[in-house]
Every structure is written in C-alpha cells, then in structure tokens.
Design a protein around this motif. Structure first.
Motif, short mmCIF file in Angstrom:
data_model
loop_
_atom_site.label_atom_id
_atom_site.label_comp_id
_atom_site.label_asym_id
_atom_site.label_seq_id
_atom_site.Cartn_x
_atom_site.Cartn_y
_atom_site.Cartn_z
N ARG A 108 19.81 -2.02 1.53
CA ARG A 108 18.36 -1.82 1.58
C ARG A 108 17.70 -2.62 0.47
O ARG A 108 18.19 -2.65 -0.65
CB ARG A 108 18.01 -0.35 1.43
CG ARG A 108 18.52 0.51 2.55
CD ARG A 108 17.89 1.90 2.54
NE ARG A 108 18.52 2.77 3.50
CZ ARG A 108 18.32 2.71 4.81
NH1 ARG A 108 17.51 1.82 5.30
NH2 ARG A 108 18.93 3.54 5.63
N LEU A 109 16.60 -3.23 0.82
CA LEU A 109 15.78 -3.93 -0.17
C LEU A 109 14.45 -3.19 -0.24
O LEU A 109 13.71 -3.16 0.75
CB LEU A 109 15.54 -5.39 0.25
CG LEU A 109 16.76 -6.28 0.43
CD1 LEU A 109 16.32 -7.66 0.91
CD2 LEU A 109 17.53 -6.40 -0.85
N ALA A 110 14.16 -2.60 -1.39
CA ALA A 110 12.89 -1.90 -1.58
C ALA A 110 11.87 -2.91 -2.10
O ALA A 110 12.07 -3.49 -3.16
CB ALA A 110 13.06 -0.75 -2.55
N ILE A 111 10.83 -3.12 -1.35
CA ILE A 111 9.79 -4.08 -1.73
C ILE A 111 8.85 -3.40 -2.71
O ILE A 111 8.17 -2.43 -2.35
CB ILE A 111 9.00 -4.57 -0.50
CG1 ILE A 111 9.93 -5.03 0.62
CG2 ILE A 111 8.00 -5.65 -0.89
CD1 ILE A 111 10.75 -6.24 0.31
N PRO A 112 8.79 -3.89 -3.96
CA PRO A 112 7.91 -3.24 -4.94
C PRO A 112 6.43 -3.55 -4.67
O PRO A 112 6.09 -4.59 -4.12
CB PRO A 112 8.35 -3.85 -6.27
CG PRO A 112 8.95 -5.17 -5.91
CD PRO A 112 9.52 -5.01 -4.53
N GLN A 113 5.60 -2.62 -5.08
CA GLN A 113 4.15 -2.82 -4.98
C GLN A 113 3.74 -3.84 -6.05
O GLN A 113 4.02 -3.64 -7.22
CB GLN A 113 3.44 -1.48 -5.23
CG GLN A 113 1.94 -1.55 -5.19
CD GLN A 113 1.42 -1.75 -3.78
OE1 GLN A 113 2.03 -1.33 -2.83
NE2 GLN A 113 0.31 -2.43 -3.67
N PRO A 114 3.12 -4.96 -5.66
CA PRO A 114 2.75 -5.95 -6.68
C PRO A 114 1.62 -5.42 -7.58
O PRO A 114 0.74 -4.70 -7.12
CB PRO A 114 2.28 -7.15 -5.87
CG PRO A 114 2.03 -6.66 -4.50
CD PRO A 114 2.79 -5.39 -4.32
N THR A 115 1.66 -5.81 -8.85
CA THR A 115 0.61 -5.43 -9.78
C THR A 115 -0.65 -6.25 -9.48
O THR A 115 -0.59 -7.24 -8.76
CB THR A 115 1.04 -5.71 -11.23
OG1 THR A 115 1.24 -7.12 -11.37
CG2 THR A 115 2.31 -4.97 -11.60
N ALA B 201 7.19 0.16 5.91
CA ALA B 201 6.40 -0.94 5.35
C ALA B 201 6.93 -1.48 4.03
O ALA B 201 6.60 -2.59 3.64
CB ALA B 201 4.96 -0.49 5.16
N ARG B 202 7.77 -0.74 3.33
CA ARG B 202 8.25 -1.16 2.01
C ARG B 202 9.76 -1.35 1.94
O ARG B 202 10.32 -1.47 0.86
CB ARG B 202 7.85 -0.13 0.96
CG ARG B 202 6.36 0.01 0.81
CD ARG B 202 5.95 -0.28 -0.61
NE ARG B 202 4.52 -0.22 -0.75
CZ ARG B 202 3.74 -1.28 -0.69
NH1 ARG B 202 4.25 -2.45 -0.50
NH2 ARG B 202 2.45 -1.16 -0.83
N GLY C 6 3.94 -7.46 -0.88
CA GLY C 6 4.07 -6.02 -1.04
C GLY C 6 4.47 -5.29 0.23
O GLY C 6 4.72 -4.10 0.22
N ARG C 7 4.53 -6.02 1.33
CA ARG C 7 4.98 -5.43 2.59
C ARG C 7 6.31 -6.04 2.96
O ARG C 7 6.59 -7.19 2.66
CB ARG C 7 3.98 -5.76 3.71
CG ARG C 7 2.76 -4.92 3.66
CD ARG C 7 2.18 -4.77 5.07
NE ARG C 7 1.00 -3.98 5.03
CZ ARG C 7 -0.21 -4.47 4.83
NH1 ARG C 7 -0.38 -5.75 4.65
NH2 ARG C 7 -1.25 -3.67 4.80
N ALA C 8 7.13 -5.27 3.64
CA ALA C 8 8.42 -5.77 4.09
C ALA C 8 8.19 -6.86 5.14
O ALA C 8 7.52 -6.63 6.13
CB ALA C 8 9.25 -4.63 4.66
N ASN C 9 8.73 -8.04 4.87
CA ASN C 9 8.56 -9.18 5.77
C ASN C 9 9.91 -9.89 5.85
O ASN C 9 10.40 -10.40 4.84
CB ASN C 9 7.46 -10.09 5.22
CG ASN C 9 7.22 -11.29 6.09
OD1 ASN C 9 7.89 -11.50 7.09
ND2 ASN C 9 6.24 -12.09 5.71
#
Length: 186
Positions: free
Chosen positions: A101-108, A64-65, A32-35
């Motif tokens: 850009r890559l938007a990192i989604p919040q994991p469920t 962060a995302r 869930g964090r940009a890595n």
C-alpha cells in the motif's frame, strides 16, 4: 502552390500534440489524490529483466488516498518495494505480505504552491509550442503568396489559423485550471 487546408490540418495536429503533452505531464504530478500515473515510470527487476510495474502486479486505488499494489507472484514483493523506494515517487511502501500500500500524503500549502508553479511552467511550454506552430504556419502562408497563393486566401487562412490557435490555448488553459482545482482542493 500550397494546399491551405493541408497546412491548417498540419497546424491543428501539431497543436493537438502540445495539448496531449501537457495532459500527459500533468497526469504525473501528484496532487494529494491517488493517481496510478505516478507509478508509470517504475521498472521492477523480474526474472532478470526490468519490466514496468503494471506487468508484475495489479494496481488499484481502493480510496482517494491509497494505491494498492497486489503482485501476481508474492516473491516479487521485495523487488517491487525496492523499485518504489529507488524511484522518485517519494512515498514509502507499506506491505502486509500480500499487498503493498502507498498512502498518499496530504500536500502542505507550500507544497501545493510549488506544484502549481510546476504545472504553470509545463503549461507555458505547451503554449509556447502552440505559438511556435502558429508562427511556422504563418511563414508557410507568406511564402505561399510568392508561389501563387492569392492574398485573400492567405488572409482567410491566417484567420482560420488564429481560430485554431485560440481554441488550443483555451484548451490548455482549461487543462491547467482543472489541475489547479485538483491541487488546491484540500
């Protein structure tokens, strides 16, 4: 006669490799964090060759995302997008003509639990490797008694080996605990 210090040093090196394996594997798990590590395996077609993404573009995490990919050659944007789409990253790239850009989604909640299971499996593999190293070294020490190693030295070496084993198991537990905290943080 076997050199006890050399055997224990070998054991520590092999256990360190297991810890490095775990650390490297955990870095590839998206929490869930940009890595930037999630992009490590991506190869881009560039001038007829497959090259790593970081050799054709500047990679950064502005927040962060988000992961920003700025190609050095703007003509490479399509190739980079295609490489990301074909990879197993699972994120659709968004491009404005200059930056991808890559938007990192919040994991469920469910996805976070899956990630935890995946992390625990990898951690268990690393722990098994550390235990196997301990078993191998114990065998060497037992054989060392037949080759003239005193039983007292063998017992001391076994105790030292157990301390090294415990240290690395604790290190692995700490790594998995940190990753758990990262994954479960919303």
């Amino acid at each position: 006669m076997i050199d006890v210090k050399e055997v224990l040093k070998d054991a520590e090196e092999r256990m360190e490799m297991a810890a490095m394996f775990l650390e490297e594997q955990l870095s590839h798990i998206r929490a869930g964090r940009a890595n930037l590590a999630i992009l490590d395996g991506i190869k881009v077609d560039s001038y007829g060759m497959k090259v790593p993404l970081n050799q054709v573009a500047n990679l950064s995490t502005p927040d962060a995302r988000t992961i920003a990919i700025k190609p050095w050659d703007k003509k490479a944007i399509r190739d980079i997008e295609k490489a990301i789409m074909d990879s197993d990253v699972g994120i659709t790239p968004d491009n404005n003509g200059e930056v991808i850009r890559l938007a990192i989604p919040q994991p469920t909640e469910e996805r976070r639990k899956e990630l935890m299971k995946q992390c625990n499996k990898i951690a268990e593999k690393a722990k098994v490797e550390v235990r196997n190293v301990r078993g191998d070294i114990k065998e060497k020490l037992k054989k060392g008694i037949k080759d003239g190693l005193s039983e007292d030295l063998e017992k001391d070496a076994e105790n030292d080996l157990q301390k090294v084993h415990d240290k690395f198991i604790a290190k692995l537990d700490k790594l998995i605990e940190e990753k758990t905290k990262e994954i479960m943080t919303v």
